[in-house]
Scaffold this active site. Structure first.
Site: not given
Ligand code: CMC
Length: 428
Positions: A307, A364
């Protein structure tokens, strides 16, 4: 702490005011930065460090796993309140008295009729259309049937627009699902509670009475409360920024629905279930999928994990996990998907990659399992999220308009070509 931050650019010093929120969050106020410095801006793709507004609606502490609506903890609201009370709280700032709640509900019911011509629009969509696309279009189309713009200086006009959309939206939600299933588009029953009515509208079969199931009503009520607001997330920011151009409430909400659709946001609940199904079909090997999620050359992410704001357990996920166990138990549903989800969660919580990045299950991860047990089709999951988020979007839109916020218009750092001469097509 000083009430000023000092910034030095090319040897020149600037003082920027520090503002403190009611939970002692600290922000540097850069409103005058560009003017004072002669053009310097800040850059922050994804707004990871940027507060877009001041807001008194929802407080979230991602490090501690705290979520509160208008000061009330999500745990207490999920246990003690119903969805309509929470909607009132979010939008108007205080829990309603019984009288206020009764009036609110009566007004919502009074305005729930959707122009019959909307059915013609629904008919024009192919059955294969994704319900989120249909819902966004229908919400936008409502403007055509209710064309007068909301006078934000009139409390009454504002209230009328709010009860209208709260009344009509569940009808659009249920019609979206029924159209996909080839069922007649009907209304519910004004004698029912808001959530009971949603269930009846969605599930009533022609020629049969619909029997309410208290377990389903309570479960849906709770899920909607948990989704009702989440401060400046992607869809809410979209609603606020769309509304900041003084576009109307309904179209601002339609924009929010489109933003919610994406799998990194609300679309994750559908993606989680599809992922769990795929793991089951593939023999239930969770380790294989954990490895894929960690492989930087593989685009696969563990859906329902991580998240932007929570770097600790999402408090909503804790409540939903418990609720999933109870609902499936109460309904007598045995779902192997729940076991796969629990296994995956356990492995991820112990895995160094997930621990290092503070990736925990989010709202989710378990919600789809409950929706599935309730008989809601997978493609409708994000629509249910939208139904829950509706009061939050409305509250944020209302707050933004009442605070007379300026139009949202970010700056950029240009990295393209500098000026060059036009080349005739024969010379390119
Ligand atoms: N699986 C594997 N790796 C992950 C995941 C995941 N679900 N989420 C984050 N990471 C890794 C990412 O690859 C990165 O690694 P590194 O530092 O080595 O490059 C690190 O964790 C930080 O991730 P980020 O993408 O920079 O974090 P963000 O804040 O931009 O993204 C997120 C947050 C929710 C988009 C992401 O965690 C994600 O894609 N999760 C899966 C989709 C999901 O479940 N979304 C629902 C969110 S809750 C409902 C809502 O309120 O929308």
């Amino acid at each position: 702490m000083s009430d000023k931050a000092t910034l030095e650019i090319h040897g020149k010093t600037y003082e920027l005011p520090i503002v403190v929120g009611s939970e002692n969050e600290v922000a540097i106020d850069i409103k005058s930065l560009r003017n004072d410095t002669g053009g310097v801006i800040t850059i922050d793709p994804g707004y990871k460090n940027t507060g877009s507004c001041e807001s008194a609606i929802t407080f979230l502490d991602g490090e501690k796993g705290i979520l509160r609506y208008r000061g009330y903890s999500i745990e207490e609201l999920a246990e003690k309140a119903d969805f309509l009370e929470v909607a009132y709280l979010l939008i108007f700032g205080e829990l309603p008295t019984q009288e206020q709640l009764d009036k609110f509900h009566a007004d919502i019911k009074h305005h729930s009729v959707v122009d019959d011509d909307v059915k013609k629009i629904i008919e024009a969509f192919p059955k294969s259309a994704h319900p989120m696309g249909v819902l966004s279009s229908l919400t936008s189309a409502l403007t055509a049937f209710n064309p007068s713009s909301v006078d934000i200086n009139s409390e009454e006009a504002m209230y009328n627009a709010i009860v209208r959309i709260l009344g009509k939206f569940p009808v659009l939600v249920s019609w979206t699902m029924r159209k996909k299933q080839g069922l007649p588009l009907e209304y519910g029953d004004d004698n029912l509670g808001y959530v009971e009515n949603v269930l009846k509208m969605m599930f009533k079969r022609p020629g049969k009475d619909y029997q309410q199931n208290k377990i389903l009503v309570d479960a849906l009520d709770k899920l909607l409360i948990l989704h009702a607001d989440h401060e400046q997330n992607c869809s809410t920011s979209t609603v606020r920024i769309t509304g900041s151009s003084h576009a109307g409430l309904f179209v601002s909400l339609a924009a929010g629905i489109s933003a919610l659709w994406g799998p990194l946001h609300g679309g994750a609940n559908q993606a989680v279930l599809e992922m769990l199904e795929a793991i089951k079909e593939d023999g239930g090997d969770t380790k294989k999928y954990m490895a894929k999620a960690k492989d930087k050359n593989d685009p696969f992410r563990l859906m329902g994990f991580g998240h932007r704001v929570y770097k600790n357990f999402d408090p909503r996920a804790k409540i939903i996990k418990k609720s999933a166990d109870e609902v499936l138990g109460d309904l007598g549903v045995e779902d192997p998907i729940l076991d796969i989800a629990k296994g995956l969660e356990k492995e991820a919580l112990e895995d160094q990659y997930f621990v290092d990045r503070k990736l925990y299950p989010n709202v989710d991860f378990y919600s789809g399992i409950i929706y599935r047990a309730m008989g809601i089709p997978v493609e409708m999951f994000t629509v249910m999220f939208a139904l829950g988020r509706l009061p939050g979007w409305i509250a944020q839109w209302r707050e933004m308009r009442l605070r007379k916020e300026p139009i949202g218009r970010p700056r950029q750092l240009y990295t393209g070509e500098t000026q060059r001469s036009f080349k005739d097509i024969s010379k390119r």
